[in-house]
Each structure stands twice: as structure tokens, then as C-alpha cells.
Design an enzyme around this catalytic site. Sequence first.
Site, PDB file in Angstrom:
ATOM      1  N   ILE A   1      -9.085   2.467 -12.064  1.00 31.64           N
ATOM      2  CA  ILE A   1     -10.406   3.031 -12.597  1.00 31.64           C
ATOM      3  C   ILE A   1     -10.445   3.541 -13.975  1.00 31.64           C
ATOM      4  CG2 ILE A   1     -12.094   4.893 -12.270  1.00 31.64           C
ATOM      5  CD1 ILE A   1     -11.294   4.470  -9.016  1.00 31.64           C
ATOM      6  N   TYR A   2      -9.053   4.219 -14.385  1.00 25.54           N
ATOM      7  CA  TYR A   2      -9.108   4.678 -15.799  1.00 25.54           C
ATOM      8  C   TYR A   2      -8.645   3.635 -16.946  1.00 25.54           C
ATOM      9  CZ  TYR A   2      -9.128   9.619 -13.973  1.00 25.54           C
ATOM     10  OH  TYR A   2      -9.536  10.655 -13.523  1.00 25.54           O
TER      11      TYR A   2
ATOM     12  N   GLY B   1      -9.917   4.517  -5.363  1.00 23.99           N
ATOM     13  CA  GLY B   1      -8.563   3.833  -5.391  1.00 23.99           C
ATOM     14  C   GLY B   1      -7.179   4.388  -4.817  1.00 23.99           C
ATOM     15  N   VAL B   2      -6.410   4.540  -5.166  1.00 26.67           N
ATOM     16  CA  VAL B   2      -5.109   4.999  -4.408  1.00 26.67           C
ATOM     17  C   VAL B   2      -5.163   6.520  -4.064  1.00 26.67           C
ATOM     18  CG1 VAL B   2      -3.686   5.841  -6.669  1.00 26.67           C
ATOM     19  CG2 VAL B   2      -2.701   4.756  -4.333  1.00 26.67           C
ATOM     20  N   ASP B   3      -5.975   7.470  -4.801  1.00 22.01           N
ATOM     21  CA  ASP B   3      -6.098   8.900  -4.566  1.00 22.01           C
ATOM     22  C   ASP B   3      -6.885   8.738  -3.224  1.00 22.01           C
ATOM     23  OD1 ASP B   3      -6.442  11.518  -4.715  1.00 22.01           O
ATOM     24  OD2 ASP B   3      -8.037  11.314  -6.441  1.00 22.01           O
TER      25      ASP B   3
ATOM     26  N   THR C   1      -4.191   2.495 -14.347  1.00 22.99           N
ATOM     27  CA  THR C   1      -4.289   1.060 -14.471  1.00 22.99           C
ATOM     28  C   THR C   1      -5.481   0.414 -13.494  1.00 22.99           C
ATOM     29  OG1 THR C   1      -2.908  -0.014 -12.918  1.00 22.99           O
ATOM     30  CG2 THR C   1      -2.062   0.565 -15.074  1.00 22.99           C
TER      31      THR C   1
ATOM     32  N   ASN D   1      -7.293  13.057 -10.309  1.00 21.97           N
ATOM     33  CA  ASN D   1      -7.928  13.541 -11.321  1.00 21.97           C
ATOM     34  C   ASN D   1      -7.953  14.804 -11.387  1.00 21.97           C
ATOM     35  OD1 ASN D   1     -10.037  14.739  -9.638  1.00 21.97           O
ATOM     36  ND2 ASN D   1     -10.601  12.619  -9.083  1.00 21.97           N
TER      37      ASN D   1
ATOM     38  N   ASP E   1       0.839  -1.227   0.035  1.00 25.42           N
ATOM     39  CA  ASP E   1      -0.138   0.108   0.017  1.00 25.42           C
ATOM     40  C   ASP E   1       0.855   1.060   0.070  1.00 25.42           C
ATOM     41  OD1 ASP E   1      -1.395   2.192   0.786  1.00 25.42           O
ATOM     42  OD2 ASP E   1      -2.413   1.110   2.430  1.00 25.42           O
TER      43      ASP E   1
HETATM   44  N1  AR6 Z   1      -1.422   1.826  -2.983  1.00 25.13           N
HETATM   45  C1  AR6 Z   1      -0.728   1.489  -4.212  1.00 25.13           C
HETATM   46  N2  AR6 Z   1      -1.562   1.147  -5.124  1.00 25.13           N
HETATM   47  C2  AR6 Z   1      -2.941   1.207  -5.100  1.00 25.13           C
HETATM   48  C3  AR6 Z   1      -3.665   1.445  -3.915  1.00 25.13           C
HETATM   49  C4  AR6 Z   1      -2.602   1.680  -2.580  1.00 25.13           C
HETATM   50  N3  AR6 Z   1      -3.243   1.755  -1.514  1.00 25.13           N
HETATM   51  N4  AR6 Z   1      -4.956   1.497  -4.090  1.00 25.13           N
HETATM   52  C5  AR6 Z   1      -5.247   1.152  -5.508  1.00 25.13           C
HETATM   53  N5  AR6 Z   1      -3.892   1.240  -5.925  1.00 25.13           N
HETATM   54  P1  AR6 Z   1      -6.673   3.884  -9.470  1.00 25.13           P
HETATM   55  P2  AR6 Z   1      -6.505   5.339 -12.104  1.00 25.13           P
HETATM   56  C6  AR6 Z   1      -3.733   0.649  -7.515  1.00 25.13           C
HETATM   57  O1  AR6 Z   1      -7.756   3.506  -9.741  1.00 25.13           O
HETATM   58  O2  AR6 Z   1      -6.803   4.235 -12.868  1.00 25.13           O
HETATM   59  C7  AR6 Z   1      -9.748   7.775  -8.575  1.00 25.13           C
HETATM   60  O3  AR6 Z   1     -10.914   7.993  -8.291  1.00 25.13           O
HETATM   61  C8  AR6 Z   1      -4.717   0.083  -8.249  1.00 25.13           C
HETATM   62  O4  AR6 Z   1      -4.647  -1.385  -8.048  1.00 25.13           O
HETATM   63  O5  AR6 Z   1      -6.363   4.303  -7.834  1.00 25.13           O
HETATM   64  O6  AR6 Z   1      -5.200   6.164 -12.489  1.00 25.13           O
HETATM   65  C9  AR6 Z   1      -8.855   9.180  -8.881  1.00 25.13           C
HETATM   66  O7  AR6 Z   1      -9.593  10.315  -8.106  1.00 25.13           O
HETATM   67  C10 AR6 Z   1      -4.134   0.303  -9.435  1.00 25.13           C
HETATM   68  O8  AR6 Z   1      -3.017  -0.612 -10.277  1.00 25.13           O
HETATM   69  O9  AR6 Z   1      -6.117   5.044 -10.292  1.00 25.13           O
HETATM   70  C11 AR6 Z   1      -9.182   9.160 -10.337  1.00 25.13           C
HETATM   71  O10 AR6 Z   1     -10.612   9.757 -10.567  1.00 25.13           O
HETATM   72  C12 AR6 Z   1      -3.476   1.658  -9.475  1.00 25.13           C
HETATM   73  O11 AR6 Z   1      -3.358   1.969  -8.059  1.00 25.13           O
HETATM   74  C13 AR6 Z   1      -9.166   7.753 -10.803  1.00 25.13           C
HETATM   75  O12 AR6 Z   1      -9.438   6.779  -9.629  1.00 25.13           O
HETATM   76  C14 AR6 Z   1      -4.363   2.889 -10.210  1.00 25.13           C
HETATM   77  O13 AR6 Z   1      -5.683   2.497  -9.824  1.00 25.13           O
HETATM   78  C15 AR6 Z   1      -7.623   7.514 -11.412  1.00 25.13           C
HETATM   79  O14 AR6 Z   1      -7.645   6.357 -12.032  1.00 25.13           O
END
Ligand code: AR6
Length: 172
Positions: free
Chosen positions: A122-123, A30-32, A120, A22, A8
Site C-alpha cells: 500500500i505504501y 495488507g499484512v497488518d 512495498t 501505520n 503468509d
Molecule cells: N504475509 C506476508 N506478506 C504479506 C501478507 C502476508 N499475509 N499480506 C501482504 N503482504 P502492505 P505497506 C505483503 O501493504 O506497504 C496497511 O494498511 C505485500 O505483498 O501490507 O508497508 C497498514 O496499516 C507487500 O509486499 O504494507 C498501513 O496503513 C508487503 O506485505 C499500510 O498498509 C507490504 O505490504 C502499510 O503499507
Amino acid sequence: MIEIIQDDITKIKADAIVNAANTSLLGGGGVDGAIHRAGGKAILEECMNIRAAQGGCEVGEAVVTTAGNLPAKYVIHTVGPVWNNGKSNEEQLLASCYRNCLMLAIVHKAKTIAFPNISTGIYRFPKKKAAKIAMDTVLEVLGTTNGIQRVIFVCFDDENYDIYDELLDQLP
Ligand code: AR6
């Protein structure tokens, strides 16, 4: 030096960790969501100030804030492209994310930086393609700049971890 771990990202003690944000900079899932939850309101406050000053963050660009309660010093927020079957310049925009984050890290004298697998989740950017772009861009920047000593790719899901592990094995 490039390192790959499965963890994490909010737990990582790097000078800078990267957030896959975003364009609003106001948080999300997600990570955000994880970074804002664990880092506390100081991060959101700085994001809101940046929003007031420059209207958020464009796709491919990056901005820096405090890391609040996280063990890192800075959070670098970047906005990855939404995957649109490769028809909207997504590959170049994803490379720009990695490049701009590294440049901001250098400006802030961060020697270690941890990246999530931007776009990778939500996007929906294809994971293999994204990993190759991430690795190539980081290698290119490390080869042409000084200051960054360690780049950590923090993979969350098994699939991304396996992809990065294989890519790292293939490096000369
Ligand atoms: N630590 C590390 N990686 C993570 C964590 C964490 N705690 N949680 C998720 N991931 P995403 P995006 C991974 O969806 O595709 C948000 O709502 C996850 O498995 O977080 O760039 C923003 O506000 C994946 O491989 O980001 C935007 O609206 C990676 O992080 C949108 O999502 C990215 O997944 C951005 O989408």
C-alpha cells in the site's frame, strides 16, 4: 543466516515476526490486517496501550507486542515510509525500520525474526530498492551484533520473491 521464503507471515514460527503497520497502530489492510485477524484481540489491546502511553509509532520506529494466537512469540510493529519519489528521506526511514526491529528483537532475546517486505504494498516503495535496503541493513546489523541467529524474509508476491532470490544469490 538469512533465508527467503514465499508464504503468509502469520504462519511463521519465528521468535518474532514483523508487522508493516501505520502510525496509529490500530490495524489496517495488507499484512497488518492479516496479522491482527489471525493473531486475535490481544495484539490490538497491547497496541492500544502503547498508543495511550506514547501516541502510536513514528515512521521508522518500532514497538513490540504479544503475538496472540500466532505461532510466533512477539509481533514487532514498525511503520514504513510512504514512497514519495525519494524526496522524503524514505530510504533512510526504511533502513531505520529494519534496524529498529532487529534491535528490539535483540532486547527481547529473539533469535529468529521474520520480516515482510515493508512499505512495498500500500505504501508503494519500489520493490527492488526496498529489497536492497532490507538486505544491506540486515547484513550490517548482523555483522555488528550478537543474538540473532536467523532472519527470514517472507515474500508474499512473486515479484518480491524473485528480487530477494536474486539478491541472495549475489551475496559472497
Ligand atoms: N504475509 C506476508 N506478506 C504479506 C501478507 C502476508 N499475509 N499480506 C501482504 N503482504 P502492505 P505497506 C505483503 O501493504 O506497504 C496497511 O494498511 C505485500 O505483498 O501490507 O508497508 C497498514 O496499516 C507487500 O509486499 O504494507 C498501513 O496503513 C508487503 O506485505 C499500510 O498498509 C507490504 O505490504 C502499510 O503499507
